[in-house]
Write an enzyme that holds these catalytic residues in place. Sequence first.
Site, mmCIF file in Angstrom:
data_model
loop_
_atom_site.group_PDB
_atom_site.id
_atom_site.type_symbol
_atom_site.label_atom_id
_atom_site.label_comp_id
_atom_site.label_asym_id
_atom_site.label_seq_id
_atom_site.Cartn_x
_atom_site.Cartn_y
_atom_site.Cartn_z
ATOM 1 N N GLY A 110 0.812 -1.205 0.000
ATOM 2 C CA GLY A 110 0.000 0.000 0.000
ATOM 3 C C GLY A 110 0.849 1.260 0.000
ATOM 4 C CB SER A 111 -0.025 4.691 1.011
ATOM 5 O OG SER A 111 -1.123 4.800 0.134
ATOM 6 C CB THR A 112 4.380 1.743 3.546
ATOM 7 O OG1 THR A 112 4.152 0.484 2.891
ATOM 8 C CG2 THR A 112 3.490 1.844 4.772
ATOM 9 C CG ASP A 156 -3.335 5.173 1.974
ATOM 10 O OD1 ASP A 156 -2.914 5.818 1.020
ATOM 11 O OD2 ASP A 156 -4.198 4.297 1.877
#
Length: 603
Positions: free
Chosen positions: A298-300, A603
Amino acid sequence: MTDVNYSLTGFDLAGGDRHNPAGRAEPRIRVNARAAGALAMGKARLLVLMSAFTLGFGAVGLKLVDATVSFGSKEPGAAQAVARTAPTSRADIVDRNGVLLATSLRTASLYADPLLILDAAEAAQQIATVLPDLDVRQLTADLSSDKRFIWIKRNLTPRQENDVFRLGIPGIGFRNEERRVYPQGALAAHVVGFSGVDNNGLMGIEQAFDSRLKDSGEPLRLSVDVRLQHVLRKELAATVQEFSAIGAAGMVMDVKTGEILAMVSVPDFDPHAPPAPQQEQDTDPRFNRNTLGVYEMGSTFKIFNTAMALESGRVRMNDMFDATRPIRIGRFTISDFHPENKWMDVADVFKHSSNIGSVKMAMELGPTAQKEFMGKLGFLKPASLELPERGWPMVPNPWREVNMMTISFGHGMSVSPAHLLTAVGGVVNGGIMHPATLLKRDKPADIPGTRIISEKTSDQMRRLMRLVVTEGTATKADAPGYIVGGKTGTADKVKGRSYAGNARISSFAGAFPMTDPRYAIYVMVDEPKGTKKTYGYATGGWVAAPTIGAIVSQIGPLLGVKPQDATRPEVMQALAIRPIVPPAHGAQVAAVPASLQTGGDGD
């Protein structure tokens, strides 16, 4: 024939016996020489005969003892080898401060020679009174077999050994062995692993360093700190319970050395009695989510997408990107979780976690450059870590434009948390990525490292990651005094060949203190469920970020991190996205404005 005169003891031949004052002469004894020789020969033969009997009975006795101890075997020498070979010692495993994680203790194991058992059923019943976990029917069958050696139970406790001995059952005996003991229990189960009854490592460090632990008597010192393990495990367990998740994982790393200071995966297990592997890995207590599990992060992943773009020189901090409308490619549509519907610079794209802005930044470089950068981060092969349980990343092949787009915001490519945290350490520590290790580094000067970005880009990324905590989606990750920075992430899980709409990974990857990062930290929660407190949200900002804040607040003092006042001018200047104009003389400095979003709803 010659006569020989012998005088009896106590006689005085000249004047009589000293006990006979009258001095009367006693008769002398005259012994024939031939008779004397025969007498001597008879004595010698008797001695020889007695010696022969003694040797004969001694040999029989030794044979009986040998048979009782070793029980013989249908395979020549097999039982003798089992009974007489002493078990090999394994070295201790300790944490970085010398706290014992694994050691070996002498124990007794119970065995039997079925051919010497008089009544198998009765013997099995008696043994079961002391060892009730044994299957009486199976034990009866084993004791009735025609084998000469069977194990009944390995590694008895001293009480069990004594109680079995008191039963006095002919045909059973004990053998001294070693048992591996883990004083910290499940605390570091996925790191240390466990060994089997034959003292062979079967998982974790026990398996990876099996030869080293057998051949060296020196303790194996790991990089983990049991104090940090306690904090991390406690907070992860609490988060799993609060959000009804199926599991969680977390790690803490020293970004200057690559040492893993804590690694926890829950659910975990007791290494003294490890469960059998389960087919469903998501609920398998033996499954290490940190190293064996690979996930779309995801957004990491926007940490790496942004670092790549800035490092290339094709994207600058003040460049603007149109995020007013979704991106359509083929049958796919890429949109934002909470659309801002405006043009954004790099700081806004990162702070608001814009998928659209991230895609347009990646488009400035293209698929080939992206793949090359991901390879530099180590994302195209298993993580460099001393554990046998390491998962292979899942990468697209071929690496096309659509893959480049989805990877820019953490979808379409799966890596392990160990991959992610190692790369985060390299991004924030000045640009040099040190391979992760579970062994304590004794010589800091010899630490390997690879430059992945410049110091300038690293400095820019620290500022952006701090911005996410002060004004973006991770306000709940802040730990007063420890200057936390990072990035939240939320990704739908892939189950089978499609995404599961009701199953997600919520995470946070970051570091502290961001003025001079020393420690990277990661938390991942597997399939959390929203609660009334989070208004039904189960995203990284609501689930993982608060856990990070709780962990850092507790481990910061243990690590000796000196708290800082985030409102001090030098701290603000070091982390500001744009230069701060010094205030006029006598004016007060305002604090960096906090986000109005109480939980970080993205997120």
